[in-house]
Scaffold this motif. Structure first.
Motif, mmCIF file in Angstrom:
data_model
loop_
_atom_site.group_PDB
_atom_site.id
_atom_site.type_symbol
_atom_site.label_atom_id
_atom_site.label_comp_id
_atom_site.label_asym_id
_atom_site.label_seq_id
_atom_site.Cartn_x
_atom_site.Cartn_y
_atom_site.Cartn_z
ATOM 1 N N PRO A 197 0.760 -1.060 0.025
ATOM 2 C CA PRO A 197 -0.061 -0.020 -0.090
ATOM 3 C C PRO A 197 0.875 1.171 -0.092
ATOM 4 O O PRO A 197 1.890 1.319 0.715
ATOM 5 C CB PRO A 197 -0.690 0.070 1.192
ATOM 6 N N VAL A 199 1.520 5.524 0.033
ATOM 7 C CA VAL A 199 1.129 6.639 0.545
ATOM 8 C C VAL A 199 1.657 7.693 -0.208
ATOM 9 O O VAL A 199 2.878 7.943 0.003
ATOM 10 C CB VAL A 199 1.203 6.766 2.034
ATOM 11 N N LYS A 201 1.690 11.934 -1.196
ATOM 12 C CA LYS A 201 1.289 13.233 -0.807
ATOM 13 C C LYS A 201 1.171 14.276 -1.933
ATOM 14 O O LYS A 201 1.935 14.051 -2.846
ATOM 15 C CB LYS A 201 2.303 13.760 0.263
ATOM 16 N N SER A 206 -2.742 12.866 1.711
ATOM 17 C CA SER A 206 -2.250 11.705 1.868
ATOM 18 C C SER A 206 -3.201 10.539 1.192
ATOM 19 O O SER A 206 -4.111 10.533 1.857
ATOM 20 C CB SER A 206 -1.668 11.299 3.334
ATOM 21 N N HIS A 207 -2.685 10.076 0.075
ATOM 22 C CA HIS A 207 -3.390 9.200 -0.559
ATOM 23 C C HIS A 207 -3.433 7.691 0.243
ATOM 24 O O HIS A 207 -2.394 7.355 0.617
ATOM 25 C CB HIS A 207 -3.070 8.838 -2.104
ATOM 26 N N THR A 208 -4.587 7.189 0.421
ATOM 27 C CA THR A 208 -4.483 5.857 1.138
ATOM 28 C C THR A 208 -5.243 4.935 0.035
ATOM 29 O O THR A 208 -6.364 5.198 -0.314
ATOM 30 C CB THR A 208 -5.171 5.829 2.423
ATOM 31 N N LYS A 223 -5.047 0.794 -8.711
ATOM 32 C CA LYS A 223 -5.425 0.968 -6.991
ATOM 33 C C LYS A 223 -5.934 2.424 -6.945
ATOM 34 O O LYS A 223 -5.351 3.521 -7.709
ATOM 35 C CB LYS A 223 -4.097 0.835 -6.216
ATOM 36 N N CYS A 225 -7.656 5.663 -4.618
ATOM 37 C CA CYS A 225 -7.503 6.457 -3.225
ATOM 38 C C CYS A 225 -8.820 6.102 -2.722
ATOM 39 O O CYS A 225 -9.950 6.497 -3.442
ATOM 40 C CB CYS A 225 -6.982 7.672 -3.617
ATOM 41 N N THR A 226 -9.141 5.734 -1.438
ATOM 42 C CA THR A 226 -10.375 5.499 -0.920
ATOM 43 C C THR A 226 -10.929 6.902 -0.609
ATOM 44 O O THR A 226 -12.029 6.892 -0.097
ATOM 45 C CB THR A 226 -10.158 4.759 0.113
ATOM 46 N N GLU A 227 -10.023 8.122 -0.687
ATOM 47 C CA GLU A 227 -10.608 9.461 -0.225
ATOM 48 C C GLU A 227 -10.848 10.426 -1.168
ATOM 49 O O GLU A 227 -11.318 11.365 -1.199
ATOM 50 C CB GLU A 227 -9.535 9.728 1.098
#
Length: 237
Positions: A197, A199, A201, A206-208, A223, A225-227
Motif C-alpha cells: 500500500p 501513501v 502526498k 495523503s492518498h490511502t 489502485k 485512493c479511498t478518499e
C-alpha cells in the motif's frame, strides 16, 4: 631466504626486453614518441620470441617430398615458416592450410598458452600487424593442421575434444541461468515492494489506496485512493 643476484649477462634477451617494455605511468597522456618507442619494443619482444622458437627448428632435415602431391618438395613457404612439408603449389590458403589467430586457436581447440608455448615442440607462428589498431600489438598466426595435431595431443581424440566443448558450454549455460535467476529474483523483490500500500502526498493530501484491480484488456493493475479520485496504474511480472 636469500635470492641469487643476477648480472645483466645472465638475463635472457627476452626478459631484458620485457623489463624495458614495462609502462611508466609518470608520463601517461596522449600518443607520442613514448608510444612509438613502446610499440618498437613490443615488436622487438615478439621478434625475439619468434626467433628463439624458430632456432629450435633450424637443424630439422628438409623432407624430400611434398606430403600433398608427393613430388619433390621444392619451394615451400610453409616449410620455411612452419616446418610443414607442403610445397607452395599445393598450399590451400583458404581451407586446409589457413592461418588461425592465437585467440581463436585457443577458443576453437581448447588450448592453453602452455600447450602452444611450452609443450614440445613449441608451435611456430608468424606475426602480423593488428588490422584494427597497430598499437594493440602484433597478431600471432598459427597453421591450422599444426593446431589440429596439437589439439589431438592435448585431448586425445576429436571425440574427447567435442566432449570438452560440450562440458564447457554446459558450464556457461549454467552460469548464465544462475545470473538470469538472480536478476528475476531482484525484479520480483522490487515488484513486491511496489505492491505494498502506497501513501502519496499531493497538495497536502495523503492518498490511502484500497485493493488492487486487474485490467485484463491492458494486462495492468490499478489502485484507487479511498478518499479522492486519484488512481495509480502498474504492471506485474
Amino acid at each position: 631466504m636469500s635470492k641469487r643476484k643476477q648480472g645483466n649477462d645472465d638475463i635472457p634477451i627476452v626478459e631484458k626486453l620485457y623489463r624495458e617494455n614495462q609502462i611508466s605511468y609518470t608520463s601517461a597522456g596522449g600518443f607520442g614518441r613514448a608510444d612509438d618507442e613502446r610499440e618498437e619494443r613490443r615488436e622487438r619482444i615478439t621478434e625475439a620470441i619468434k626467433s628463439r622458437r624458430d632456432r629450435a627448428y633450424q637443424h630439422v632435415p628438409i623432407p624430400d617430398d611434398c606430403q600433398e602431391c608427393e613430388a619433390p618438395l621444392g619451394e615451400s613457404e610453409l616449410w620455411d615458416r612452419f616446418n610443414f612439408p607442403v610445397c607452395s603449389a599445393c598450399r590451400d590458403r583458404e581451407v586446409r592450410h589457413k592461418l588461425i589467430h592465437r585467440t581463436e586457436a585457443k577458443e576453437r581447440y581448447l588450448l592453453k598458452d602452455c600447450d602452444l608455448d611450452l609443450r614440445k615442440p613449441p608451435l611456430r607462428f608468424i606475426s602480423k600487424k593488428n588490422p584494427h589498431n597497430p598499437r594493440y600489438g602484433d597478431m600471432k598466426l598459427y597453421l591450422l593442421p599444426q593446431l589440429e595435431a596439437r589439439a589431438l595431443e592435448v585431448h586425445g581424440s576429436l571425440e574427447k575434444l567435442e566432449e570438452a566443448k560440450e562440458l564447457r558450454e554446459a558450464k556457461r549455460e549454467s552460469v548464465n541461468e544462475r545470473r538470469f535467476e538472480k536478476k528475476i529474483k531482484t525484479m520480483r523483490k522490487d515488484m513486491r515492494l511496489a505492491e505494498k500500500p502506497m501513501v502519496l502526498k499531493k497538495q497536502g493530501h495523503s492518498h490511502t489506496f484500497g485493493p488492487e484491480v486487474y485490467n485484463e484488456k491492458n494486462d495492468t493493475y490499478s489502485k484507487a485512493c479511498t478518499e479522492c479520485d486519484f488512481v495509480t496504474t502498474f504492471e506485474k511480472m
